[in-house]
Design a protein around this motif. Structure first.
Motif, PDB file in Angstrom:
ATOM      1  N   SER A  60      59.364  63.437  67.636  1.00 10.20           N
ATOM      2  CA  SER A  60      59.482  63.898  66.191  1.00 10.20           C
ATOM      3  C   SER A  60      61.099  63.019  65.620  1.00 10.20           C
ATOM      4  O   SER A  60      62.059  63.370  66.052  1.00 10.20           O
ATOM      5  CB  SER A  60      59.625  65.117  65.819  1.00 10.20           C
ATOM      6  OG  SER A  60      59.847  65.195  64.340  1.00 10.20           O
ATOM      7  N   HIS A  61      60.641  61.926  65.012  1.00  8.62           N
ATOM      8  CA  HIS A  61      61.827  60.808  64.518  1.00  8.62           C
ATOM      9  C   HIS A  61      62.752  61.728  63.700  1.00  8.62           C
ATOM     10  O   HIS A  61      64.061  61.661  63.754  1.00  8.62           O
ATOM     11  CB  HIS A  61      61.383  59.697  63.688  1.00  8.62           C
ATOM     12  CG  HIS A  61      62.420  58.839  63.388  1.00  8.62           C
ATOM     13  ND1 HIS A  61      63.139  58.155  64.212  1.00  8.62           N
ATOM     14  CD2 HIS A  61      63.001  58.533  62.206  1.00  8.62           C
ATOM     15  CE1 HIS A  61      63.930  57.319  63.690  1.00  8.62           C
ATOM     16  NE2 HIS A  61      63.739  57.573  62.449  1.00  8.62           N
ATOM     17  N   SER A  62      62.153  62.677  62.854  1.00 12.28           N
ATOM     18  CA  SER A  62      62.782  63.433  61.796  1.00 12.28           C
ATOM     19  C   SER A  62      63.205  65.037  62.255  1.00 12.28           C
ATOM     20  O   SER A  62      63.482  65.655  61.585  1.00 12.28           O
ATOM     21  CB  SER A  62      62.218  63.411  60.538  1.00 12.28           C
ATOM     22  OG  SER A  62      60.820  64.204  60.674  1.00 12.28           O
ATOM     23  N   PHE A  63      63.041  65.188  63.665  1.00 10.42           N
ATOM     24  CA  PHE A  63      63.242  66.714  63.984  1.00 10.42           C
ATOM     25  C   PHE A  63      62.362  67.694  63.199  1.00 10.42           C
ATOM     26  O   PHE A  63      62.909  68.457  62.690  1.00 10.42           O
ATOM     27  CB  PHE A  63      64.636  67.070  64.103  1.00 10.42           C
ATOM     28  CG  PHE A  63      65.448  66.030  65.142  1.00 10.42           C
ATOM     29  CD1 PHE A  63      65.383  65.885  66.346  1.00 10.42           C
ATOM     30  CD2 PHE A  63      66.294  64.688  64.269  1.00 10.42           C
ATOM     31  CE1 PHE A  63      66.258  64.876  66.885  1.00 10.42           C
ATOM     32  CE2 PHE A  63      66.705  64.143  64.968  1.00 10.42           C
ATOM     33  CZ  PHE A  63      66.890  64.029  66.332  1.00 10.42           C
ATOM     34  N   ALA A  64      60.995  67.318  62.970  1.00  3.04           N
ATOM     35  CA  ALA A  64      60.293  67.978  62.110  1.00  3.04           C
ATOM     36  C   ALA A  64      60.116  69.503  62.383  1.00  3.04           C
ATOM     37  O   ALA A  64      59.910  70.598  61.526  1.00  3.04           O
ATOM     38  CB  ALA A  64      58.864  67.276  61.752  1.00  3.04           C
TER      39      ALA A  64
END
Length: 262
Positions: free
Chosen positions: A242-246
């Motif tokens: 997850s690129h956005s640390f979702a």
């Protein structure tokens, strides 16, 4: 208490959000890409709330041409003034004496380039951007990682034999996977390596191991351009794509890393 703050940057009006807290060390969050200060799925707003509850003021803002701020969006390469005036406004409004800055993606790269002018005291750089786009495909390092993973999966071989794989796309991917990252002195990886290799403030790089941007950075990190940086920058990795640390677990991990840096 959370309040909105307007401040000027090169004749334009920027909007920021301050989560107040009594601590002398504050967190400045710089948004990546064209993302507004709230963050993906309110991720940065929620992080700011938790960090403020832990005693540290947090300031987020929209750079020129993004969200509630006026002006033209010139991308991360033109954000030096925005970061500097945001840091100054943060100090003035909160009284913090030490600023730790967090940026994800190209905001991380922008902070590496421009933090000194803003007087920032420490950096947390998540999935720094080193990709110079040439097409719509993922970066070469990410393609290589994906192919290596698929080659170990018997089901992918069956898909290929049964015609379930787009051959044209496969050939394009293989061609790009064979390319090396730019080694030019003025290329983005070389510039980032130089920026991270100079100065004396603490720098932590956070990588979501399965994210394409993080994979590209990790590939560049092994190159000669980052030789000096490797001696002074700490890298911490999370087993996530997850690129956005979702996910909730990703958010908790990010919170813990930020709190430790503060």
């Amino acid at each position: 208490m959370r309040k909105l703050i307007a401040f000027l940057c090169a004749g334009e009006t920027l909007l920021g959000t301050l989560d107040e807290a009594p601590g002398p060390t504050g967190l400045l969050i710089v948004s990546g890409g064209n993302e507004i200060r709230i963050g993906t799925h309110r991720g940065m707003a929620l992080l700011a709330q938790r960090i403020a509850e832990a005693g540290h003021p947090v300031f987020r803002f929209d750079r020129r041409g993004i969200g509630d701020s006026t002006g033209d969006n010139g991308g991360f390469e033109s954000s030096a003034d925005d970061i500097a005036v945001a840091a100054s406004s943060f100090r003035a409004e909160s009284g913090v004496t030490r600023i730790v800055a967090l940026g994800n993606c190209d905001a991380a790269t922008a902070l590496a380039f421009f933090h000194a002018r803003a007087g920032i005291d420490a950096l947390i750089l998540a999935n720094p951007w080193v990709i110079e786009p040439t097409d719509d495909l993922p970066p070469a390092a990410a393609i290589r990682a994906r192919y290596a993973e698929r080659l170990r999966d018997p089901r992918e071989w069956l898909r290929l034999l049964r015609g379930g794989v787009n051959i044209s796309k496969l050939i394009s991917g293989l061609a790009k996977a064979s390319r090396k990252q730019s080694q030019q002195a003025d290329g983005l990886p070389a510039r980032l390596g130089s920026a991270l290799g100079h100065g004396d403030i603490p720098i932590t790089v956070l990588l979501a191991k399965g994210d394409n941007t993080a994979i590209a950075f990790h590939d560049a990190w092994r190159g000669a351009a980052f030789e000096t940086a490797r001696a002074r920058v700490m890298i911490t990795e999370l087993d996530s794509a997850s690129h956005s640390f979702a996910s909730a677990a990703d958010k908790q991990w990010l919170y813990e890393q930020v709190l430790a840096a503060l």
